[in-house]
Design a protein around this motif. Structure first.
Motif, PDB file in Angstrom:
ATOM      1  N   MET A 106      61.213  55.421  93.711  1.00  0.00           N
ATOM      2  CA  MET A 106      60.048  55.910  94.366  1.00  0.00           C
ATOM      3  C   MET A 106      59.739  57.453  94.213  1.00  0.00           C
ATOM      4  O   MET A 106      58.516  57.658  94.288  1.00  0.00           O
ATOM      5  CB  MET A 106      60.128  55.533  95.767  1.00  0.00           C
ATOM      6  N   TYR A 107      60.817  57.972  94.404  1.00  0.00           N
ATOM      7  CA  TYR A 107      60.527  59.751  94.092  1.00  0.00           C
ATOM      8  C   TYR A 107      60.062  59.809  92.782  1.00  0.00           C
ATOM      9  O   TYR A 107      59.176  60.770  92.627  1.00  0.00           O
ATOM     10  CB  TYR A 107      61.880  60.229  94.313  1.00  0.00           C
TER      11      TYR A 107
ATOM     12  N   HIS B  22      56.371  58.884  92.937  1.00  0.00           N
ATOM     13  CA  HIS B  22      55.439  59.740  93.695  1.00  0.00           C
ATOM     14  C   HIS B  22      55.307  61.236  93.077  1.00  0.00           C
ATOM     15  O   HIS B  22      54.354  61.784  93.143  1.00  0.00           O
ATOM     16  CB  HIS B  22      55.936  60.112  95.094  1.00  0.00           C
TER      17      HIS B  22
ATOM     18  N   ALA C 241      56.024  51.754  92.366  1.00  0.00           N
ATOM     19  CA  ALA C 241      56.618  52.188  93.408  1.00  0.00           C
ATOM     20  C   ALA C 241      56.966  50.937  94.841  1.00  0.00           C
ATOM     21  O   ALA C 241      58.022  50.708  95.191  1.00  0.00           O
ATOM     22  CB  ALA C 241      55.879  53.234  94.413  1.00  0.00           C
TER      23      ALA C 241
ATOM     24  N   ASP D 205      60.337  62.212 108.540  1.00  0.00           N
ATOM     25  CA  ASP D 205      59.295  61.302 108.247  1.00  0.00           C
ATOM     26  C   ASP D 205      57.931  61.997 108.764  1.00  0.00           C
ATOM     27  O   ASP D 205      56.797  61.537 108.202  1.00  0.00           O
ATOM     28  CB  ASP D 205      59.235  60.043 108.721  1.00  0.00           C
TER      29      ASP D 205
ATOM     30  N   TRP E  91      64.693  54.584  96.519  1.00  0.00           N
ATOM     31  CA  TRP E  91      63.953  55.877  97.097  1.00  0.00           C
ATOM     32  C   TRP E  91      64.008  56.823  95.552  1.00  0.00           C
ATOM     33  O   TRP E  91      63.104  57.596  95.465  1.00  0.00           O
ATOM     34  CB  TRP E  91      64.394  56.670  98.003  1.00  0.00           C
TER      35      TRP E  91
ATOM     36  N   MET F 174      54.763  62.622 100.115  1.00  0.00           N
ATOM     37  CA  MET F 174      55.436  61.483  99.768  1.00  0.00           C
ATOM     38  C   MET F 174      56.611  61.784  98.724  1.00  0.00           C
ATOM     39  O   MET F 174      57.795  61.278  98.568  1.00  0.00           O
ATOM     40  CB  MET F 174      54.650  60.367  99.065  1.00  0.00           C
TER      41      MET F 174
ATOM     42  N   CYS G   2      64.922  61.427 101.284  1.00  0.00           N
ATOM     43  CA  CYS G   2      65.691  59.890 101.199  1.00  0.00           C
ATOM     44  C   CYS G   2      66.756  59.749 100.234  1.00  0.00           C
ATOM     45  O   CYS G   2      67.620  59.086 100.514  1.00  0.00           O
ATOM     46  CB  CYS G   2      64.528  58.741 101.511  1.00  0.00           C
TER      47      CYS G   2
ATOM     48  N   SER H 136      60.583  61.200  99.892  1.00  0.00           N
ATOM     49  CA  SER H 136      61.334  60.222  99.083  1.00  0.00           C
ATOM     50  C   SER H 136      62.358  60.927  98.413  1.00  0.00           C
ATOM     51  O   SER H 136      63.592  60.490  98.268  1.00  0.00           O
ATOM     52  CB  SER H 136      60.388  59.603  98.060  1.00  0.00           C
ATOM     53  N   SER H 137      62.255  62.337  98.277  1.00  0.00           N
ATOM     54  CA  SER H 137      63.252  63.292  97.666  1.00  0.00           C
ATOM     55  C   SER H 137      64.544  63.189  98.740  1.00  0.00           C
ATOM     56  O   SER H 137      65.602  62.872  98.385  1.00  0.00           O
ATOM     57  CB  SER H 137      62.840  64.600  97.379  1.00  0.00           C
TER      58      SER H 137
END
Length: 630
Positions: A378-379, A382, A199, A481, A375, A598, A605, A602-603
């Protein structure tokens, strides 16, 4: 003079330029804050993973030490008349022999593991009902180990769509092998750490756009890829860490699968659109220049109006010829200065527009694309981590009676510090992005005004950059957030609870050790008296009055103190049991909340920046069509 300048700055044009300058000043600072917060967030992902691994290793070591150390030797009791010989060492390994008990039997074998769930890692989209699982998802239930490969070419018209958290179309193969073998705490945390590192790596491309120094990260290699080495420094100015990028094997990802999304973000242009930092700083310099020029023109205008009023009065009254001519020359000079100043304003405005359209706009598109790709990756990370931490509930660790070591206490404090840093850096990152786009959008709303044109007549290019930033601003405002922030904060709370319990256990250990130390002294004094008077000496009576029996009195005090020592030892053992149970329970409760939050954040975003990027591309295509039709 001051009042004059104050009135001038209240003029609409001057006030607008002053606001433009202020927004751009904020933007310079916001870009710096966004770069710094981005760096700190990526660092916090890495350091949190490292701290978790240290913590898990320390906790697992206690269990291993508990199950594999030899049982204490039996204590041979002394002959029945004298009291038993009691070793009084305060160390935990000798406490078990204080009461002269026989050797403890070895611990029972661990219970068999629970039946394997339908899938240890069941990939699914948390925002899609479970009944709508796709064929790809169903394949995870077909065998002990399953390999899933999704291939496809990257789309240039729009970003890849996402199925079950992974890209349906990507520029490289997505290969993952999932093992259902039962794992211990360290193995689970190792997997978690791997994806925290991935990530963090997902943000490295965006770091280049934000111009994070390449020396921001440093790594240390390990030995053979089997042992993780992490360099630690708690000084913010010298934070560094390291981890072998190789995976540790055992049925985990065998290739850098999450770089495929980053690969779609072409950052091989070597800043072809210029330095974003430099662009903004130059825009700020031009805005300061523009403000001074506009303020200067307004000052000249005021002076010109004043002189024109005097000239008109002189001409109407047929005043002194010399005075009238002098005033005319002053008016002509002011008009000439206004013309020069207006040309300077036009030139400065042209430079600002040039920077805005040729450098800033492409950079903003790159930033949106970079955020979208970051993102998305990162999604995916996560999403995997969410399933990794679900394995914690299947741990069947036999409760350990090993006290918390000093090393473990330090690793827990370190984990608390790093999770706190993660929470703070996450909040700072979100705020920095909000401040950045607010400053940028505020400046654009004012800077699209043209001094020598109708403010309503904007070019297509101006509309594109404005539309991009408005969409970006709306997207940032819609991102929730709080859930992710509270998830990290709740994990911090449960880690702090472990820290408090460990401190309580440590306090009770010290108290127990102190009582045992006092007992050791009292026993030594008793033995001294027994050697002097004999263990069963009976004092002689004098005049029908019995004398004091110092041995009996001392023995009574020793027995009372021994009972207190046993009580304190029992309290310590209970505190140890509470600590061990709390540690695993808090990890099982806290970590899932973190990664559920998270995944959701992240989803959102990812989809938000996909929407902004797609809007930008579609608006660009519409403008291209209009040009062709003209």
């Amino acid at each position: 003079m001051g009042c004059c300048y104050s009135r001038i700055e209240r003029e609409e044009t001057v006030s607008r330029c002053k606001s433009r300058k202020r927004y751009m000043k904020h933007l310079v600072k916001a870009r710096q804050a966004m770069s710094a917060s981005h760096t700190m967030y990526l660092r916090s992902l890495r350091t949190t993973g490292s701290a978790l691994l240290h913590f898990a290793n320390a906790e697992t070591h206690l269990h291993l030490h508990h199950h594999h150390r030899p049982p204490p030797p039996p204590v041979n009791p002394s002959p029945s008349p004298p009291p038993p010989q009691i070793p009084m060492s305060p160390s935990s390994d000798t406490w078990t022999s204080v009461t002269a008990s026989p050797a403890l039997p070895p611990p029972p074998p661990p219970p068999p593991p629970p039946p394997a769930p339908s899938s240890t890692w069941d990939f699914w989209d948390p925002f899609v009902p479970s009944s709508s699982r796709s064929v790809t998802e169903e394949e995870w239930d077909d065998g002990t180990t399953v390999a899933v490969t999704v291939t496809g070419a990257a789309s240039t018209a729009a970003p890849p769509s996402v199925v079950s958290g992974f890209s349906k179309e990507s520029s490289s193969e997505l290969a993952m092998v999932v093992s259902r073998n039962s794992k211990d705490l360290v193995e689970i945390i190792k997997e978690l750490d791997e994806y925290l590192l991935k990530a963090a790596e997902a943000g490295s491309q965006l770091s280049a756009l934000l111009e994070v120094p390449s020396s921001g990260f440093s790594t240390q290699s390990n030995n053979g890829g089997k042992v993780y080495n992490y360099g630690w420094s708690l000084s913010p100015s010298s934070w560094s860490w390291g981890s072998n990028p190789k995976l540790y094997g055992g049925g985990v990802v065998q290739s850098n699968i999450f770089n495929h999304n980053i690969g779609n973000f072409n950052n091989n242009n070597n800043n072809i659109n210029g330095s974003h930092c430099s662009t903004i700083e130059r825009l700020y310099a031009w805005e300061k220049k523009l403000f001074e020029e506009v303020k200067g023109v307004e000052t000249i205008k005021k002076e010109h109006e004043k002189k024109m009023s005097i000239l008109k009065k002189l001409e109407m009254k047929r005043g002194d010829y010399m005075k009238t001519e002098k005033t005319k020359k002053e008016v002509e000079k002011l008009e000439s200065e206004m013309m020069v100043s207006s040309q300077a304003i036009e030139s400065t405005s042209t430079e600002i527009i040039k920077l805005r359209e040729t450098e800033l706009h492409p950079q903003l598109i790159d930033l949106v694309k970079g955020l979208m790709c970051m993102w998305r990756s990162m999604y995916e990370c996560h999403q995997v981590q969410k399933h990794i931490v679900q394995q914690l509930k299947y741990l069947n660790a036999i409760p350990s009676t090993e006290p918390t070591s000093e090393l473990h206490r330090q690793s827990t404090l370190e984990l608390e510090l790093q999770v706190q840093q993660w929470h703070m850096s996450f909040c700072n990152m979100v705020k920095a992005q909000q401040d950045y786009i607010q400053s940028l959008t505020g400046w654009l709303r004012l800077s699209l005004f043209q001094f020598n044109k109708n403010p309503l007549s904007r070019t297509g290019q101006e509309s594109k950059i404005y539309s991009l930033c408005e969409e970006w601003h709306l997207a940032i405002d819609r991102i929730p957030d709080k859930v992710a922030s509270e998830g990290i904060k709740s994990f911090l709370t449960v880690i702090h609870a472990i820290v408090v319990q460990q401190a309580e256990e440590h306090k009770q250990k010290k108290k127990s050790e102190a009582v045992f130390k006092e007992l050791e002294k009292k026993v030594a004094n008793l033995r001294s008296l027994e050697s002097k008077y004999g263990p069963y000496s009976v004092p002689e009576s004098s005049g029908g009055v019995s004398r004091r029996n110092p041995v009996a009195e001392k023995r009574l005090k020793v027995e009372m103190l021994r009972a207190k020592a046993e009580e304190e030892k029992t309290k310590h053992e209970k505190a140890v049991s509470v600590t061990r149970a709390m540690t695993l329970n808090n990890l099982q409760m806290g970590l899932p909340h973190v990664f559920e939050g998270m995944v959701g954040f992240s989803s959102v975003c990812m989809h938000a920046f996909e929407s902004v990027y797609n809007h930008t591309k579609s608006s660009g295509q519409e403008l291209d069509v209009k040009r062709l039709l003209q």
